[in-house]
Design an enzyme around this catalytic site. Structure first.
Site, PDB file in Angstrom:
ATOM      1  N   HIS A 172       0.790  -1.230   0.000  1.00  0.00           N
ATOM      2  CA  HIS A 172       0.000   0.000   0.000  1.00  0.00           C
ATOM      3  C   HIS A 172       0.830   1.292   0.000  1.00  0.00           C
ATOM      4  CE1 HIS A 172      -4.508   0.915   0.873  1.00  0.00           C
ATOM      5  NE2 HIS A 172      -4.048   1.600  -0.152  1.00  0.00           N
ATOM      6  N   ASP A 230     -10.085  -0.566   3.555  1.00  0.00           N
ATOM      7  CA  ASP A 230      -8.929  -1.196   4.194  1.00  0.00           C
ATOM      8  C   ASP A 230      -9.298  -1.609   5.615  1.00  0.00           C
ATOM      9  OD1 ASP A 230      -6.244  -1.745   5.042  1.00  0.00           O
ATOM     10  OD2 ASP A 230      -5.465  -0.075   3.863  1.00  0.00           O
ATOM     11  N   HIS A 278      -7.002  -1.287   7.711  1.00  0.00           N
ATOM     12  CA  HIS A 278      -6.065  -0.372   8.379  1.00  0.00           C
ATOM     13  C   HIS A 278      -6.263   1.061   7.899  1.00  0.00           C
ATOM     14  CE1 HIS A 278      -4.184  -4.402   7.862  1.00  0.00           C
ATOM     15  NE2 HIS A 278      -3.932  -4.257   9.160  1.00  0.00           N
ATOM     16  N   ASP A 328      -3.691   3.329   7.671  1.00  0.00           N
ATOM     17  CA  ASP A 328      -2.499   3.699   6.890  1.00  0.00           C
ATOM     18  C   ASP A 328      -2.199   5.190   6.910  1.00  0.00           C
ATOM     19  OD1 ASP A 328      -2.250   1.006   6.375  1.00  0.00           O
ATOM     20  OD2 ASP A 328      -2.956   1.108   4.304  1.00  0.00           O
ATOM     21  N   HIS A 369       4.032   1.058   4.294  1.00  0.00           N
ATOM     22  CA  HIS A 369       2.665   0.784   3.815  1.00  0.00           C
ATOM     23  C   HIS A 369       1.618   1.152   4.867  1.00  0.00           C
ATOM     24  CE1 HIS A 369       1.811  -3.595   5.409  1.00  0.00           C
ATOM     25  NE2 HIS A 369       2.462  -2.883   6.293  1.00  0.00           N
ATOM     26  N   ASP A 412      -7.351  -1.854  -0.479  1.00  0.00           N
ATOM     27  CA  ASP A 412      -6.440  -2.844   0.099  1.00  0.00           C
ATOM     28  C   ASP A 412      -7.246  -4.142   0.225  1.00  0.00           C
ATOM     29  OD1 ASP A 412      -4.956  -4.423   1.927  1.00  0.00           O
ATOM     30  OD2 ASP A 412      -4.146  -2.642   2.913  1.00  0.00           O
ATOM     31  N   ASP A 464      -6.941  -6.521   2.048  1.00  0.00           N
ATOM     32  CA  ASP A 464      -7.183  -6.968   3.428  1.00  0.00           C
ATOM     33  C   ASP A 464      -8.406  -6.285   4.047  1.00  0.00           C
ATOM     34  OD1 ASP A 464      -6.385  -4.560   4.799  1.00  0.00           O
ATOM     35  OD2 ASP A 464      -4.299  -5.228   4.877  1.00  0.00           O
ATOM     36  N   GLU A 505      -1.738  -5.113  -1.950  1.00  0.00           N
ATOM     37  CA  GLU A 505      -1.484  -6.090  -0.886  1.00  0.00           C
ATOM     38  C   GLU A 505      -1.872  -7.529  -1.222  1.00  0.00           C
ATOM     39  OE1 GLU A 505       0.348  -5.425   1.810  1.00  0.00           O
ATOM     40  OE2 GLU A 505       0.334  -3.215   1.896  1.00  0.00           O
TER      41      GLU A 505
END
Ligand SMILES: NC(=[NH2+])NCCC[C@H](N)C(=O)O
Ligand SMILES: [Mn+2]
Ligand SMILES: [Mn+2]
Length: 321
Positions: A102, A125, A127, A129, A142, A233, A235, A278
């Site tokens: 990322h 995401d 996350h 980030d 990332h 992302d 994830d 990712e």
């Protein structure tokens, strides 16, 4: 039905993984291409231009800058990404960036801003980030891309080695988050401090994805006129459907929520760049790789007008006697 404003897609592979410690994310473009991504997009009313993969230079002996790992490698790659994305968006293609980890969003959003200064960012995401080099618990870039891009955080850390070319180009309020469930303390502080609209998995459970998308888009751009940068992302999706990724977190978006997000973004007609990041084929089994690639493609294609209720291209002629 609203159509995409852009009629061409420019695909850019970004085989880069130095924004985190696990090898394999640089193979993301290859596995997505091998799983048939390009031909799947060609089924829709887009002219597809494949720009191939960006060439990544390796920088030997890239020492950390304070807490930040591989700063010069990440900086150099992202400068190149910014130039390339700016030129693709300027030539009126919807720029589809295949990561990579990322950290590539630094260059892709920076380059997108050069072509479309009024853009907004939809960040899907697990996350946030948005760690700064000082708040990051890992030093992995990332987990930091947004902090290097937003104006409001520029005075909270020293310039990072390798990033002299990168001036912040967006405001914190140009971002909306969807799918969060693993947010560091400093990141939560930033979200609260600046009032970034953030729809975590809790809001998604509470409101449902339909309400979340409605509010997310209204919140970000009440008039609905600004170009959209989607940074996706994998994830953000549940690890049962995207297992081959470096930082999986339980309790993510299911396939239908992922598809719905993309369908709603496509319906705005304002998508102008997309990052898919990712995917790491070195993690998990062969089957995990296949599941991850298939899930990712089935979600991406919704950005290009693929409809779960069926579809025919503008050129379709119904077979008749
Ligand atoms: N793009 C990602 N998968 N980011 C994970 C970031 C994890 C953690 N928040 C960090 O700063 O290191
Ligand atoms: Mn993530
Ligand atoms: Mn991420």
């Amino acid at each position: 039905m609203p159509r995409q404003a852009r009629s061409k897609v420019g695909i850019l592979g970004i085989p880069f993984s130095k924004g985190q410690p696990k090898g394999g994310a640089e193979m993301g473009p290859e596995i997505l291409r091998r799983a048939g991504l390009v031909s799947r997009i060609k089924r829709f009313d887009y002219q597809v231009v494949d720009h191939g993969d960006i060439e990544i230079e390796s920088i030997p002996g890239d020492k950390p800058d304070g807490n930040v790992k591989n700063p010069r490698s990440v900086g150099r790659a992202n400068k190149k990404i910014s130039d390339k994305v700016a030129s693709i968006v300027k030539s009126k293609e919807l720029c589809l960036n295949l990561g990579g980890d990322h950290s590539i969003a630094i260059g892709s959003i920076h380059g997108h801003c050069r072509a479309e200064p009024g853009l907004v960012v939809v960040w899907v995401d697990a996350h946030a980030d948005i760690n700064t080099p000082l708040s990051s618990p890992s030093g992995n870039m990332h987990g930091m891309p947004l902090s290097l891009l937003v104006k409001e955080l520029a005075d909270r850390f020293s310039p990072v080695e390798g990033f002299d070319w990168c001036k912040p180009c967006i405001h914190v309020r140009d971002i909306v988050y969807i799918g969060l469930r693993d947010v560091d303390e400093g990141e939560r502080w930033i979200i609260d401090q600046f009032g970034i609209p953030a729809y975590s998995m809790q809001e998604i459970d509470k409101m449902g994805i339909k309400e979340v998308m409605h509010h997310a888009l209204k919140n970000l751009d009440p008039n609905g006129t600004r170009p959209i940068h989607l940074s996706f992302d994998v994830d953000g999706l549940d690890p049962t459907i995207t297992p081959s990724t470096g930082t999986p977190v339980l309790g993510g978006l299911n396939i239908r929520e992922g598809q719905y997000i993309m369908e709603e973004l496509a319906n705005t007609g304002r998508l102008s760049a997309i990052d898919i990041v990712e995917v790491n084929p070195l993690l998990g089994s062969e089957k995990d790789n296949m599941v991850t690639a298939e899930t990712t493609i089935s979600v991406i294609e919704k950005c290009f007008g693929s409809k779960r209720g069926g579809y025919y291209p503008a050129s379709y002629v119904f077979p008749s006697l």
